[in-house]
Design a protein around this motif. Structure first.
Motif, short mmCIF file in Angstrom:
data_model
loop_
_atom_site.label_atom_id
_atom_site.label_comp_id
_atom_site.label_asym_id
_atom_site.label_seq_id
_atom_site.Cartn_x
_atom_site.Cartn_y
_atom_site.Cartn_z
N ASN A 15 143.53 -8.06 40.92
CA ASN A 15 144.10 -7.35 39.75
C ASN A 15 143.29 -6.11 39.43
O ASN A 15 142.61 -6.03 38.41
CB ASN A 15 144.14 -8.29 38.54
CG ASN A 15 145.06 -9.48 38.77
OD1 ASN A 15 146.15 -9.32 39.29
ND2 ASN A 15 144.59 -10.66 38.38
N ILE A 16 143.33 -5.14 40.32
CA ILE A 16 142.62 -3.88 40.10
C ILE A 16 143.31 -2.78 40.89
O ILE A 16 143.81 -3.01 42.01
CB ILE A 16 141.13 -4.00 40.50
CG1 ILE A 16 140.34 -2.77 40.03
CG2 ILE A 16 140.99 -4.19 42.00
CD1 ILE A 16 138.84 -2.92 40.15
N GLU A 17 143.39 -1.61 40.31
CA GLU A 17 143.97 -0.46 40.98
C GLU A 17 142.88 0.25 41.77
O GLU A 17 141.70 0.23 41.41
CB GLU A 17 144.59 0.50 39.97
CG GLU A 17 145.76 -0.09 39.19
CD GLU A 17 146.97 -0.36 40.07
OE1 GLU A 17 147.13 0.36 41.09
OE2 GLU A 17 147.74 -1.28 39.74
N ILE A 18 143.29 0.91 42.86
CA ILE A 18 142.32 1.61 43.70
C ILE A 18 141.58 2.71 42.92
O ILE A 18 140.39 2.93 43.10
CB ILE A 18 143.00 2.20 44.97
CG1 ILE A 18 141.96 2.73 45.94
CG2 ILE A 18 144.01 3.28 44.59
CD1 ILE A 18 141.07 1.66 46.54
N LYS A 19 142.31 3.36 42.01
CA LYS A 19 141.69 4.42 41.21
C LYS A 19 140.55 3.87 40.36
O LYS A 19 139.46 4.46 40.30
CB LYS A 19 142.74 5.07 40.29
CG LYS A 19 142.19 6.16 39.37
CD LYS A 19 143.33 6.76 38.53
CE LYS A 19 142.83 7.91 37.67
NZ LYS A 19 141.88 7.48 36.65
N GLU A 20 140.79 2.72 39.74
CA GLU A 20 139.77 2.11 38.90
C GLU A 20 138.55 1.72 39.72
O GLU A 20 137.40 1.92 39.30
CB GLU A 20 140.35 0.89 38.20
CG GLU A 20 139.39 0.21 37.23
CD GLU A 20 140.00 -1.03 36.59
OE1 GLU A 20 139.27 -1.71 35.84
OE2 GLU A 20 141.20 -1.30 36.84
N VAL B 177 139.48 -3.65 47.96
CA VAL B 177 140.66 -3.78 47.10
C VAL B 177 141.79 -4.48 47.85
O VAL B 177 142.49 -5.36 47.33
CB VAL B 177 141.11 -2.40 46.57
CG1 VAL B 177 142.47 -2.50 45.88
CG2 VAL B 177 140.07 -1.83 45.62
N SER B 178 141.96 -4.12 49.12
CA SER B 178 143.03 -4.70 49.93
C SER B 178 142.82 -6.18 50.18
O SER B 178 143.78 -6.95 50.36
CB SER B 178 143.13 -3.96 51.27
OG SER B 178 143.39 -2.58 51.07
N TYR C 208 142.26 9.63 48.00
CA TYR C 208 143.56 9.36 48.60
C TYR C 208 143.78 10.22 49.85
O TYR C 208 144.30 9.75 50.87
CB TYR C 208 144.69 9.61 47.60
CG TYR C 208 146.06 9.28 48.16
CD1 TYR C 208 146.43 7.95 48.36
CD2 TYR C 208 146.96 10.29 48.51
CE1 TYR C 208 147.67 7.63 48.89
CE2 TYR C 208 148.19 9.98 49.04
CZ TYR C 208 148.55 8.65 49.24
OH TYR C 208 149.77 8.34 49.78
N TYR D 65 138.60 0.80 49.88
CA TYR D 65 139.99 0.40 50.16
C TYR D 65 140.04 -0.99 50.77
O TYR D 65 140.95 -1.79 50.49
CB TYR D 65 140.64 1.41 51.10
CG TYR D 65 141.37 2.53 50.39
CD1 TYR D 65 142.69 2.37 49.95
CD2 TYR D 65 140.74 3.74 50.13
CE1 TYR D 65 143.36 3.38 49.29
CE2 TYR D 65 141.40 4.77 49.46
CZ TYR D 65 142.71 4.58 49.05
OH TYR D 65 143.37 5.59 48.38
N GLU E 141 136.52 4.77 40.82
CA GLU E 141 135.71 5.27 39.71
C GLU E 141 134.48 4.39 39.49
O GLU E 141 133.39 4.88 39.17
CB GLU E 141 136.55 5.32 38.43
CG GLU E 141 137.61 6.41 38.45
CD GLU E 141 138.51 6.39 37.22
OE1 GLU E 141 138.42 5.40 36.44
OE2 GLU E 141 139.31 7.32 37.06
N ASN F 136 138.41 -8.89 41.29
CA ASN F 136 139.21 -9.29 40.12
C ASN F 136 140.47 -10.06 40.51
O ASN F 136 141.54 -9.87 39.92
CB ASN F 136 139.60 -8.06 39.28
CG ASN F 136 138.44 -7.45 38.55
OD1 ASN F 136 137.33 -7.99 38.54
ND2 ASN F 136 138.66 -6.30 37.93
#
Length: 278
Positions: free
Chosen positions: A226-231, A217-218, A248, A214, A234, A223
């Motif tokens: 440009n990336i979702e936490i889910k991606e 990503v935050s 989550y 987290y 995984e 990227n």
């Protein structure tokens, strides 16, 4: 006859819809469909020995549409049976080569019958009486020697070509999906192999890696943000061979605890200690 054939085709299509064409039992299932369709066509052959079509239009409709629909499905399932039975045992590359050769054979038939493909696909009716009425075969146009073996009461010669076109169109879809599935399986196997060979494991607590994920990503540093936490979760799961499912819920619990970023602070302390020692 027309209504009878429509009902038979409807029943057959319902049966086909229930088949898992890519299932493990496709060999016996396809063989059973071959026998089923052979029986239907045999009964039709017997019926036509005494049946008189009320008009040439109905006879054309039978040999241009209805019989090829049944015969095409017979050819389709017979080819699937042969493809599956003769499929080589070996690497995915070997199987891929085998399936592509089968696709090439469809192209070969297409090239040999290009004129008739164009006639049929354009829904032309100009030569229907020549193509789809019995006793009208012109060997100057139809050079396929197999015509000499056809039952003149049950074939016009070109009904087989229509059936072959229908079968090949279904086979093209079947083979392409087989190849797509093979590519997908290869990708999964490659990832599993990499995971197995990679000696790197995250041996800390799962929640610690989730906190780190987290944080990264935050930060916007993955990227360019440009990336979702889910991606990303995984991705971390795959490279560290760890299941981060429920990330989550872990994040919600992280927000509610007194020290929200405990692991990040631990990392900061460990790095500072290492720098002091050096």
């Amino acid at each position: 006859m027309k209504k009878k054939l429509a009902n038979i085709l409807s029943e057959i299509n319902l049966e086909i819809d229930e088949i898992d064409i890519y299932g493990y039992d496709i060999i016996p299932v396809s063989l059973a469909m071959v026998h089923r369709l052979q029986g239907i066509l045999s009964d039709l052959r017997n019926d036509l020995q005494i049946y008189v079509f009320p008009s040439k239009e109905e006879e054309i409709y039978f040999f241009k549409n209805q019989k090829p629909e049944l015969l095409g499905r017979l050819l389709y399932f017979h080819k699937i049976y042969r493809i599956e039975v003769q499929c080589p045992t070996g690497s995915n590359d070997v199987i891929r080569l085998y399936l592509n050769k089968e696709l090439d054979s469809l192209t070969y038939f297409f090239n040999r019958n290009l004129d008739f493909y164009q006639y049929y696909r354009s829904h032309s009716t100009v030569h229907d009486e020549l193509y789809f009425l019995r006793g009208k075969v012109d060997f100057r146009l139809c050079t396929d020697s197999a015509q000499f073996d056809k039952d003149p009461n049950f074939s016009t010669g070109y009904d087989y070509k229509v059936a072959k076109i229908l079968a090949n169109e279904m086979l093209r879809i079947y083979l392409n999906k087989k190849l797509q599935k093979l590519e997908c399986d290869s990708y999964i196997e490659e990832k599993q192999t990499i995971a197995t060979k990679t000696p790197i494991r995250f041996t800390g607590k799962k929640n610690a890696l989730i906190e780190l994920g987290y944080a990264l990503v935050s930060s916007g540093d993955i990227n360019h943000g440009n990336i979702e936490i889910k991606e990303f979760m995984e991705y971390l799961s795959s490279i560290f061979n760890i299941d981060l499912g429920g990330y989550y819920d872990a994040y919600i619990a992280m927000k509610e605890r007194k020290d929200q970023t405990a692991y990040l602070k631990k990392l900061e302390e460990c790095l500072a200690k290492r720098m002091d020692e050096k």
